[in-house]
Design a protein around this motif. Structure first.
Motif, PDB file in Angstrom:
ATOM      1  N   ILE A 191      66.784  16.111  66.491  1.00 51.92           N
ATOM      2  CA  ILE A 191      67.011  17.170  67.246  1.00 51.92           C
ATOM      3  C   ILE A 191      67.910  18.258  66.422  1.00 51.92           C
ATOM      4  O   ILE A 191      68.788  17.825  65.525  1.00 51.92           O
ATOM      5  CB  ILE A 191      68.119  16.887  68.532  1.00 51.92           C
ATOM      6  N   ILE A 192      67.436  19.664  66.404  1.00 47.18           N
ATOM      7  CA  ILE A 192      68.155  20.526  65.738  1.00 47.18           C
ATOM      8  C   ILE A 192      68.743  21.836  66.669  1.00 47.18           C
ATOM      9  O   ILE A 192      68.119  22.230  67.293  1.00 47.18           O
ATOM     10  CB  ILE A 192      67.222  21.189  64.708  1.00 47.18           C
ATOM     11  N   GLY A 193      69.930  22.010  66.374  1.00 49.05           N
ATOM     12  CA  GLY A 193      70.540  23.204  67.197  1.00 49.05           C
ATOM     13  C   GLY A 193      70.663  22.928  68.827  1.00 49.05           C
ATOM     14  O   GLY A 193      70.613  24.014  69.301  1.00 49.05           O
ATOM     15  N   HIS A 194      71.168  21.837  69.032  1.00 50.28           N
ATOM     16  CA  HIS A 194      71.453  21.511  70.605  1.00 50.28           C
ATOM     17  C   HIS A 194      72.608  22.484  71.005  1.00 50.28           C
ATOM     18  O   HIS A 194      73.408  22.733  69.999  1.00 50.28           O
ATOM     19  CB  HIS A 194      71.752  19.962  70.818  1.00 50.28           C
ATOM     20  N   SER A 195      72.570  22.853  72.124  1.00 45.50           N
ATOM     21  CA  SER A 195      73.422  23.584  72.603  1.00 45.50           C
ATOM     22  C   SER A 195      74.903  23.391  72.177  1.00 45.50           C
ATOM     23  O   SER A 195      75.834  24.047  72.040  1.00 45.50           O
ATOM     24  CB  SER A 195      73.374  24.439  73.899  1.00 45.50           C
ATOM     25  N   ARG A 214      75.758  24.029  68.880  1.00 38.47           N
ATOM     26  CA  ARG A 214      76.238  25.510  68.735  1.00 38.47           C
ATOM     27  C   ARG A 214      77.341  25.804  69.339  1.00 38.47           C
ATOM     28  O   ARG A 214      78.171  26.602  68.849  1.00 38.47           O
ATOM     29  CB  ARG A 214      74.994  26.381  69.605  1.00 38.47           C
ATOM     30  N   GLN A 215      77.789  25.284  70.512  1.00 36.92           N
ATOM     31  CA  GLN A 215      78.959  25.558  71.516  1.00 36.92           C
ATOM     32  C   GLN A 215      80.226  25.033  70.724  1.00 36.92           C
ATOM     33  O   GLN A 215      81.112  25.674  70.559  1.00 36.92           O
ATOM     34  CB  GLN A 215      78.991  25.151  72.767  1.00 36.92           C
ATOM     35  N   TYR A 216      80.199  23.548  70.204  1.00 40.07           N
ATOM     36  CA  TYR A 216      81.255  23.078  69.730  1.00 40.07           C
ATOM     37  C   TYR A 216      81.655  23.119  68.237  1.00 40.07           C
ATOM     38  O   TYR A 216      82.692  22.805  67.903  1.00 40.07           O
ATOM     39  CB  TYR A 216      81.254  21.429  70.460  1.00 40.07           C
ATOM     40  N   PHE A 217      80.325  23.111  67.539  1.00 38.35           N
ATOM     41  CA  PHE A 217      80.539  23.118  66.086  1.00 38.35           C
ATOM     42  C   PHE A 217      80.154  24.347  65.390  1.00 38.35           C
ATOM     43  O   PHE A 217      79.892  24.235  64.370  1.00 38.35           O
ATOM     44  CB  PHE A 217      79.852  21.897  65.607  1.00 38.35           C
ATOM     45  N   GLY A 218      79.777  25.495  66.443  1.00 41.49           N
ATOM     46  CA  GLY A 218      79.634  26.743  65.584  1.00 41.49           C
ATOM     47  C   GLY A 218      78.576  26.827  64.912  1.00 41.49           C
ATOM     48  O   GLY A 218      78.449  27.877  64.093  1.00 41.49           O
ATOM     49  N   GLU A 219      77.408  26.064  65.374  1.00 40.26           N
ATOM     50  CA  GLU A 219      76.119  26.197  64.612  1.00 40.26           C
ATOM     51  C   GLU A 219      75.481  27.541  64.975  1.00 40.26           C
ATOM     52  O   GLU A 219      75.308  27.831  66.240  1.00 40.26           O
ATOM     53  CB  GLU A 219      74.997  25.099  64.694  1.00 40.26           C
ATOM     54  N   THR A 220      74.804  28.241  63.935  1.00 39.92           N
ATOM     55  CA  THR A 220      74.242  29.528  64.415  1.00 39.92           C
ATOM     56  C   THR A 220      72.721  29.525  64.028  1.00 39.92           C
ATOM     57  O   THR A 220      72.268  28.335  63.622  1.00 39.92           O
ATOM     58  CB  THR A 220      74.710  30.733  63.134  1.00 39.92           C
ATOM     59  N   ASN A 221      72.100  30.467  64.317  1.00 38.60           N
ATOM     60  CA  ASN A 221      70.563  30.391  64.268  1.00 38.60           C
ATOM     61  C   ASN A 221      70.363  30.287  62.745  1.00 38.60           C
ATOM     62  O   ASN A 221      69.375  29.574  62.324  1.00 38.60           O
ATOM     63  CB  ASN A 221      70.066  32.062  64.649  1.00 38.60           C
ATOM     64  N   SER A 222      71.117  30.876  61.751  1.00 39.03           N
ATOM     65  CA  SER A 222      70.723  30.692  60.473  1.00 39.03           C
ATOM     66  C   SER A 222      70.915  29.232  60.018  1.00 39.03           C
ATOM     67  O   SER A 222      70.215  28.809  59.186  1.00 39.03           O
ATOM     68  CB  SER A 222      71.646  31.692  59.795  1.00 39.03           C
ATOM     69  N   ASP A 223      71.964  28.516  60.350  1.00 37.25           N
ATOM     70  CA  ASP A 223      72.274  27.291  60.320  1.00 37.25           C
ATOM     71  C   ASP A 223      71.023  26.315  60.652  1.00 37.25           C
ATOM     72  O   ASP A 223      70.541  25.359  59.999  1.00 37.25           O
ATOM     73  CB  ASP A 223      73.513  26.603  60.855  1.00 37.25           C
ATOM     74  N   ILE A 224      70.509  26.832  61.816  1.00 37.37           N
ATOM     75  CA  ILE A 224      69.336  25.844  62.745  1.00 37.37           C
ATOM     76  C   ILE A 224      68.271  26.183  61.800  1.00 37.37           C
ATOM     77  O   ILE A 224      67.336  25.188  61.641  1.00 37.37           O
ATOM     78  CB  ILE A 224      69.299  26.300  63.990  1.00 37.37           C
TER      79      ILE A 224
END
Ligand code: PEP
Length: 255
Positions: free
Chosen positions: A94-98, A101-111
């Motif tokens: 699983i990549i880029g679960h919300s 994104r929400q708690y660990f600051g993942e961005t579209n670029s990270d994903i």
């Protein structure tokens, strides 16, 4: 013909011993009337134990991880690389679960980087997209989700797309008991498919698996699976109950 794909995201639940008991119990009760692709995604600490039982009991259940880093190795304390997952027998990630994104600051670029790294390691990404309630209420959900798709898929080649699953998960429906109506969920999945068609051509868009996720339960899965562009589900809470997860896998389909 797209094969239905049901994946259970166990999130940060279960020690490795609890996970081993759970998969054993699931295996004992397992049947799969719809011939779905089925995966479970335990926490990283339980991947090995769950895989051992899947193999020893010869279960037709795939192993997925919930996250990974995009580098192969190095000074990234606490991170887990795609190569390490692959070596454990992991097939999906699983990549880029919300929640990432929400708690660990993942961005579209990270994903985007993680999705590419997953393909490079021969893992199959389940790439998550979805809008917040605020965005949905502003009427901009479509635009928002499609730009997530574009940014997360930037530079990903056609050949890799065979192994991509997209999970459309409206954030306001995750763990809240609120489900998008099957019509709304289908409209977004159809829009995602259309966007993939624009980026990669119709043939690829028609074979890409698009899951819905957000409070999927035994009571709503059959309705969702009847929809033209929903090919499966990413299931959180209900995947933590063996009977509920079994009922979801055995939704009322065409059997
Ligand atoms: C999820 O974790 O991806 C999810 C959709 O959770 P839930 O089914 O609990 O809403």
């Amino acid at each position: 013909m797209r094969r239905p794909f049901i994946a259970g995201n166990w999130k940060m639940n279960m020690t490795h011993l609890q996970a081993a008991n759970f998969i054993q119990d699931l295996g004992d009760k397992y049947n799969n009337k719809n011939n779905c692709e089925v995966a479970v995604c335990p926490p990283a600490t339980a991947l090995k134990s769950v895989k051992t039982i899947i193999d020893s009991d010869n279960l037709d259940i795939k192993l997925g991880a919930q996250n990974m880093y995009y580098e192969t190795s190095g000074a990234f304390t606490g991170e887990i690389s795609p190569v390490m997952l692959k070596a454990l027998g992991v097939e999906y990630v699983i990549i880029g679960h919300s929640e990432r994104r929400q708690y660990f600051g993942e961005t579209n670029s990270d994903i985007n980087k993680k999705t590419k790294a997953a393909f490079n390691a021969d893992l199959k990404p389940i790439m998550c997209v979805g809008e917040s309630l605020e965005i949905r209420e502003s009427g901009k959900a479509g635009q928002f989700v499609l730009s997530q798709i574009e940014e997360c898929l930037d530079g990903i080649d056609e050949e890799s797309m065979v192994d991509l699953t997209v999970a459309y998960e409206p954030i306001w429906a995750i763990g809240t008991g609120k489900t998008a109506t099957s019509g709304d969920a289908n409209d977004m999945c159809a829009a995602i498919r259309k966007k993939i068609g624009e980026l990669y051509g119709k043939k690829i868009s028609e074979t890409t698996i698009i899951q819905y996720g957000g409070s999927v339960k035994p009571s709503n899965i059959s309705e969702l699976m009847k929809m033209s562009d929903i090919d499966g589900a990413l299931v959180g809470g209900a995947s933590l109950e063996v009977d509920d997860f079994m009922d979801i896998i055995n939704y009322q389909g065409s059997q």
